[in-house]
Design a protein around this motif. Structure first.
Motif, PDB file in Angstrom:
ATOM      1  N   ARG A 286      37.127   6.804   1.765  1.00 30.76           N
ATOM      2  CA  ARG A 286      37.414   8.216   1.561  1.00 30.76           C
ATOM      3  C   ARG A 286      38.895   8.506   1.495  1.00 30.76           C
ATOM      4  O   ARG A 286      39.315   9.547   1.045  1.00 30.76           O
ATOM      5  CB  ARG A 286      36.800   9.040   2.716  1.00 30.76           C
ATOM      6  CG  ARG A 286      35.330   8.984   2.764  1.00 30.76           C
ATOM      7  CD  ARG A 286      34.730   9.837   1.635  1.00 30.76           C
ATOM      8  NE  ARG A 286      33.505   9.253   1.131  1.00 30.76           N
ATOM      9  CZ  ARG A 286      32.340   9.377   1.733  1.00 30.76           C
ATOM     10  NH1 ARG A 286      32.228  10.071   2.824  1.00 30.76           N
ATOM     11  NH2 ARG A 286      31.283   8.813   1.229  1.00 30.76           N
TER      12      ARG A 286
ATOM     13  N   PRO B 165      27.713  12.210  -2.003  1.00 33.28           N
ATOM     14  CA  PRO B 165      28.279  11.181  -2.876  1.00 33.28           C
ATOM     15  C   PRO B 165      27.386   9.962  -2.986  1.00 33.28           C
ATOM     16  O   PRO B 165      27.211   9.422  -4.071  1.00 33.28           O
ATOM     17  CB  PRO B 165      29.600  10.846  -2.188  1.00 33.28           C
ATOM     18  CG  PRO B 165      29.911  12.014  -1.346  1.00 33.28           C
ATOM     19  CD  PRO B 165      28.608  12.597  -0.933  1.00 33.28           C
ATOM     20  N   ALA B 166      26.783   9.580  -1.868  1.00 32.05           N
ATOM     21  CA  ALA B 166      25.948   8.383  -1.903  1.00 32.05           C
ATOM     22  C   ALA B 166      24.738   8.630  -2.781  1.00 32.05           C
ATOM     23  O   ALA B 166      24.331   7.781  -3.566  1.00 32.05           O
ATOM     24  CB  ALA B 166      25.485   8.029  -0.502  1.00 32.05           C
ATOM     25  N   LEU B 167      24.198   9.819  -2.657  1.00 31.01           N
ATOM     26  CA  LEU B 167      23.026  10.160  -3.433  1.00 31.01           C
ATOM     27  C   LEU B 167      23.371  10.137  -4.907  1.00 31.01           C
ATOM     28  O   LEU B 167      22.638   9.615  -5.729  1.00 31.01           O
ATOM     29  CB  LEU B 167      22.568  11.560  -3.020  1.00 31.01           C
ATOM     30  CG  LEU B 167      21.158  11.930  -3.401  1.00 31.01           C
ATOM     31  CD1 LEU B 167      20.199  11.056  -2.623  1.00 31.01           C
ATOM     32  CD2 LEU B 167      20.909  13.383  -3.090  1.00 31.01           C
TER      33      LEU B 167
ATOM     34  N   ARG C  78      20.906  -0.449  -0.899  1.00 29.41           N
ATOM     35  CA  ARG C  78      20.920   0.946  -0.475  1.00 29.41           C
ATOM     36  C   ARG C  78      20.569   1.868  -1.640  1.00 29.41           C
ATOM     37  O   ARG C  78      19.869   2.858  -1.484  1.00 29.41           O
ATOM     38  CB  ARG C  78      22.314   1.281   0.045  1.00 29.41           C
ATOM     39  CG  ARG C  78      22.402   2.609   0.716  1.00 29.41           C
ATOM     40  CD  ARG C  78      23.798   2.859   1.176  1.00 29.41           C
ATOM     41  NE  ARG C  78      24.682   3.110   0.053  1.00 29.41           N
ATOM     42  CZ  ARG C  78      25.985   3.321   0.172  1.00 29.41           C
ATOM     43  NH1 ARG C  78      26.558   3.278   1.342  1.00 29.41           N
ATOM     44  NH2 ARG C  78      26.711   3.565  -0.885  1.00 29.41           N
ATOM     45  N   GLN C  79      21.051   1.479  -2.812  1.00 34.39           N
ATOM     46  CA  GLN C  79      20.769   2.266  -3.997  1.00 34.39           C
ATOM     47  C   GLN C  79      19.256   2.349  -4.243  1.00 34.39           C
ATOM     48  O   GLN C  79      18.718   3.431  -4.458  1.00 34.39           O
ATOM     49  CB  GLN C  79      21.443   1.584  -5.185  1.00 34.39           C
ATOM     50  CG  GLN C  79      21.601   2.473  -6.366  1.00 34.39           C
ATOM     51  CD  GLN C  79      22.515   1.836  -7.386  1.00 34.39           C
ATOM     52  OE1 GLN C  79      22.829   0.659  -7.310  1.00 34.39           O
ATOM     53  NE2 GLN C  79      22.951   2.617  -8.339  1.00 34.39           N
TER      54      GLN C  79
ATOM     55  N   ALA D 271      25.750   8.540  -6.301  1.00 34.69           N
ATOM     56  CA  ALA D 271      26.002   7.170  -6.723  1.00 34.69           C
ATOM     57  C   ALA D 271      24.685   6.444  -6.892  1.00 34.69           C
ATOM     58  O   ALA D 271      24.505   5.651  -7.800  1.00 34.69           O
ATOM     59  CB  ALA D 271      26.868   6.459  -5.701  1.00 34.69           C
TER      60      ALA D 271
ATOM     61  N   PHE E  99      17.884   9.397   4.313  1.00 30.43           N
ATOM     62  CA  PHE E  99      18.675   8.521   3.451  1.00 30.43           C
ATOM     63  C   PHE E  99      19.497   7.562   4.302  1.00 30.43           C
ATOM     64  O   PHE E  99      19.743   7.820   5.479  1.00 30.43           O
ATOM     65  CB  PHE E  99      19.617   9.343   2.576  1.00 30.43           C
ATOM     66  CG  PHE E  99      18.908  10.097   1.499  1.00 30.43           C
ATOM     67  CD1 PHE E  99      18.634   9.485   0.296  1.00 30.43           C
ATOM     68  CD2 PHE E  99      18.498  11.405   1.686  1.00 30.43           C
ATOM     69  CE1 PHE E  99      17.977  10.162  -0.709  1.00 30.43           C
ATOM     70  CE2 PHE E  99      17.831  12.087   0.698  1.00 30.43           C
ATOM     71  CZ  PHE E  99      17.575  11.466  -0.510  1.00 30.43           C
TER      72      PHE E  99
ATOM     73  N   MET F 244      25.995  13.255   2.606  1.00 33.99           N
ATOM     74  CA  MET F 244      24.979  12.520   1.894  1.00 33.99           C
ATOM     75  C   MET F 244      25.243  12.543   0.398  1.00 33.99           C
ATOM     76  O   MET F 244      24.822  11.659  -0.322  1.00 33.99           O
ATOM     77  CB  MET F 244      23.642  13.166   2.195  1.00 33.99           C
ATOM     78  CG  MET F 244      22.436  12.428   1.748  1.00 33.99           C
ATOM     79  SD  MET F 244      21.006  13.397   2.185  1.00 33.99           S
ATOM     80  CE  MET F 244      21.007  14.629   0.910  1.00 33.99           C
TER      81      MET F 244
ATOM     82  N   ASN G  18      17.625   4.481  -1.420  1.00 32.16           N
ATOM     83  CA  ASN G  18      17.819   5.918  -1.550  1.00 32.16           C
ATOM     84  C   ASN G  18      17.033   6.488  -2.733  1.00 32.16           C
ATOM     85  O   ASN G  18      16.557   7.624  -2.668  1.00 32.16           O
ATOM     86  CB  ASN G  18      19.308   6.245  -1.680  1.00 32.16           C
ATOM     87  CG  ASN G  18      20.017   6.145  -0.326  1.00 32.16           C
ATOM     88  OD1 ASN G  18      19.362   6.035   0.707  1.00 32.16           O
ATOM     89  ND2 ASN G  18      21.332   6.158  -0.333  1.00 32.16           N
TER      90      ASN G  18
ATOM     91  N   GLU H  62      23.098   5.781   4.747  1.00 30.50           N
ATOM     92  CA  GLU H  62      24.466   6.028   4.305  1.00 30.50           C
ATOM     93  C   GLU H  62      25.419   5.323   5.245  1.00 30.50           C
ATOM     94  O   GLU H  62      25.346   5.501   6.463  1.00 30.50           O
ATOM     95  CB  GLU H  62      24.696   7.539   4.324  1.00 30.50           C
ATOM     96  CG  GLU H  62      26.133   7.968   4.315  1.00 30.50           C
ATOM     97  CD  GLU H  62      26.675   8.003   2.902  1.00 30.50           C
ATOM     98  OE1 GLU H  62      27.804   8.438   2.739  1.00 30.50           O
ATOM     99  OE2 GLU H  62      25.954   7.574   1.993  1.00 30.50           O
TER     100      GLU H  62
END
Lengths: 193, 452
Positions: A185, B375-377, A143-144, B379, A176, B373, A147, A178
């Motif tokens: 959380r 936090p994921a971005l 995913r990293q 990270a 993106f 979006m 993105n 996610e």
């Protein structure tokens, strides 16, 4: 006469350079879009793996968790939803939502598993658990990369002057990916013992 | 990441060239002092002298290196692995190790999954081999697998994968062969000189040549001797310096790939605490291990002849990276611990990383509607530390932890439960009365909880 010729040459040169630039930007955009596609297919492979693992996991757990039909059913349902999204090729946004549902159901499932020490000691179950957690790791690493690719693409599509070329050839912003993990959380519970 | 590899490659090329120059110089000097006659020819108004012996020496030196390098390149990792006593495993043999390697392959975006080897050895160590990322392999010892948890194993594998991604292995192989060639040639030369009683050149001087010529040859012989003594040392220093830099870079990569520096840090701590001697380690292979198996005793010593930076320093750098698991964070932490400029992370990589973070922030600011979006971005781009997620699979890990705790209890470790949920394991060597929780930073007193 010669003035017109010179003018024509200048205009021709400018048009030529402009065309060259447009071609360059166009190619860059295509390259970026393919990078995004490739990164997505990497994620897709891991998502399929995840979907394939869950029926086995539920099958193994069934024998032990006789009183937890609801939990198991919700896992299966969420899994089918996620697989359905994957099968019809839903984009990252929709897929992400479906996977989030699955993650939530799974985290509930593993909370319940805590009450079944026999199941926790089952070798088959442990192996599946390792596979599943590894798959989740892979998804997050893939995913990293995805993105990152999406961000590079979106910057190119939105920023001036690339956005002109992108508009001409209908390059769109990509979404993106996610996975919302409910458990992530929440504040971790503290136990004093 | 590409920048990093490119900078690495540039530096490697320079170093290889330097060593090659040294090798050729040694070859020339040796050749010339063994056969100092020159041929000459006339071109134009000048007479050119060709030092036949010197050129022949250079050629021989180059061939010695080239032959070995070619052999190493062709055989790839097989010879290395055989030398280390490692055997290739399949996924069924150790699913977890295999999974971790595959995860790190994805994180580092390598083109292929490296082959996985296990060394039947109770010491704790690991190394990587292979000529390029497509044909690579990682090997770990049985002792390492038994004593590290999943996060720590992941850290170690990330370090090794980072070596692969930076193409350190090919370079180190070539460099070590070069080093070996230089040592070999000079050793033979010195021995020949010794046994011929330093009189090898007398044969030539006894021919009816003038005195001047004899003196020149004597000077050359001395130069050759000095070079023969100095060159191996110089080559070794070059080699070790480069090896240390690469270890720092691999540590940084390990932290970035896992986004969890603590995994590698605690793994290094455990490994260095249980040095154990590994059977069958050759000097040439020592630099390839995650911790040099021949220097395992010297934990905090740094010297010019170390292949690895001191483990304690590596651990401290990793631990002081704080929340941000990025090359920037590593460079900053290294600057604080080792002094600025000692650890070199290429500027280009840092700049690229900064730009990515800024873009991410800008993107976030521009789209407040898509808050989820964010936090994921962040990270994804800044490589922030993993959120302390509650483990979804406590079963197996718990078992490992319990087993580990049992061993530690036997070794008179003390345990301390922090309010944040982390269980600290305090080794008996720890003499201070206060301890800081590595996760939440709370300070605990050890006296009250001596037997917690």
């Amino acid at each position: 006469m010669s003035g017109i010729v010179i003018g024509l040459i200048v205009i021709g040169a400018v048009v030529f350079l402009l065309a060259l630039w447009v071609a360059g930007v166009y190619n860059a955009l295509v390259r970026l879009r393919n990078a995004v596609k490739n990164a997505w297919s990497q994620i897709d492979v891991q998502l399929k793996r995840r979907h394939d693992l869950i029926p086995n996991l539920v099958e193994t757990a069934k024998g032990y968790m006789t009183h937890e039909r609801e939990t198991l059913e919700s896992v299966v349902k969420a899994r089918n939803l996620a697989q359905g999204a994957s099968d019809k090729g839903a984009g990252p946004a929709e897929q992400g939502a479906a996977e989030s549902g699955l993650s939530k159901a799974l985290s509930n499932f593993f909370v319940v598993v805590e009450r079944y020490p026999d199941l926790k000691a089952n070798e088959n179950f442990l192996a599946l658990q390792e596979e599943l957690s590894s798959t989740e790791n892979r998804i997050s690493f893939a995913r990293q990369a995805f993105n990152d690719a999406v961000m590079t693409m979106n910057n190119r599509v939105e920023m001036f002057p690339g956005n002109i070329v992108a508009g001409m050839f209908n390059f769109k912003k990509e979404a993106f990916f996610e996975i919302e993990n409910a458990a992530e959380r929440e504040v971790p519970k503290v136990a004093f013992s | 990441m590409f920048e990093l590899v490119r900078a690495n490659r540039r530096k490697s090329a320079l170093l290889i060239l330097l060593m090659l120059a040294l090798l050729l110089a040694v070859g020339f000097a040796v050749g010339f002092s063994v056969y100092p006659a020159t041929d000459s020819f006339v071109m134009g108004h000048y007479r050119y002298f060709i030092p036949v012996g010197g050129l022949a020496g250079m050629a021989v030196a180059f061939l010695i290196w080239g032959g070995q390098a070619l052999a190493a390149f062709a055989s790839g990792d097989r010879i290395l692995m055989a030398a280390a006593g490692a055997r290739e495993i399949k996924k069924e043999d150790h699913p977890r190790l295999f999974n971790v390697v595959e995860e790190m392959t994805i994180a580092a975006q390598l083109p292929a999954v490296p082959k996985v080897y296990i060394m039947e050895d109770m010491s704790m160590n690991a190394f990587a081999a292979g000529r390029n990322p497509k044909h690579a392999a990682v090997a770990v010892t049985q002792g390492l697998l038994g004593r590290l948890n999943r996060d720590q194993l992941q850290g170690v594998i990330a370090h090794e994968i980072s070596h692969i991604a930076n193409r350190d292995i090919l370079f180190m192989t070539f460099a070590s062969i070069m080093l070996g060639s230089i040592i070999m040639i000079t050793e033979i030369f010195l021995r020949v000189m010794w046994y011929s009683n330093l009189g090898g050149s007398r044969r030539y001087t006894s021919r009816r040549s003038n005195r001047n010529d004899g003196a020149a040859r004597l000077v050359l012989l001395v130069v050759a001797l000095v070079l023969a003594i100095v060159a191996p040392l110089l080559a070794q220093l070059l080699y070790f310096a480069c090896s240390r830099q690469r270890e720092y870079l691999a540590d940084a990569g390990g932290a970035v790939y896992t986004r969890y520096p603590e995994g590698l840090a605690s793994a290094l701590e455990i490994i260095s605490g249980n040095p154990g001697t590994k059977a069958s380690v050759s000097k040439a292979m020592a630099p390839m291990y995650i911790i040099n198996p021949l220097e395992a005793g010297a934990r905090s010593l740094t010297s010019l002849t170390s292949t690895h930076p001191p483990v304690e320093e590596r651990i401290r750098i990793l631990r002081s990276m704080g929340g941000g698991a990025s090359y920037n964070a590593y460079a900053a932490a290294a600057g604080k611990i080792s002094g600025a400029g000692k650890v070199h992370i290429p500027q280009a990589a840092l700049a690229a990383e900064l730009a990515a973070v800024r873009q991410a922030q800008a993107a976030r600011a521009a789209e407040p509607g898509q808050g989820s979006m964010g936090p994921a971005l962040m990270a994804a781009t800044a490589g922030q530390a993993r959120a302390p997620e509650p483990e979804p699979e406590p079963g197996e890990r718990q078992r490992f932890r319990e087993a580990g705790d049992l061993v530690r209890t036997m070794n008179r470790f003390r345990f301390l439960q922090c309010a944040c949920g982390l269980k600290m394991k305090i080794p008996p060597e720890y003499k201070k009365t206060l301890v800081k929780c590595p996760r939440c930073g709370k300070i605990h007193s050890l006296e009250k909880t001596a037997n917690a």
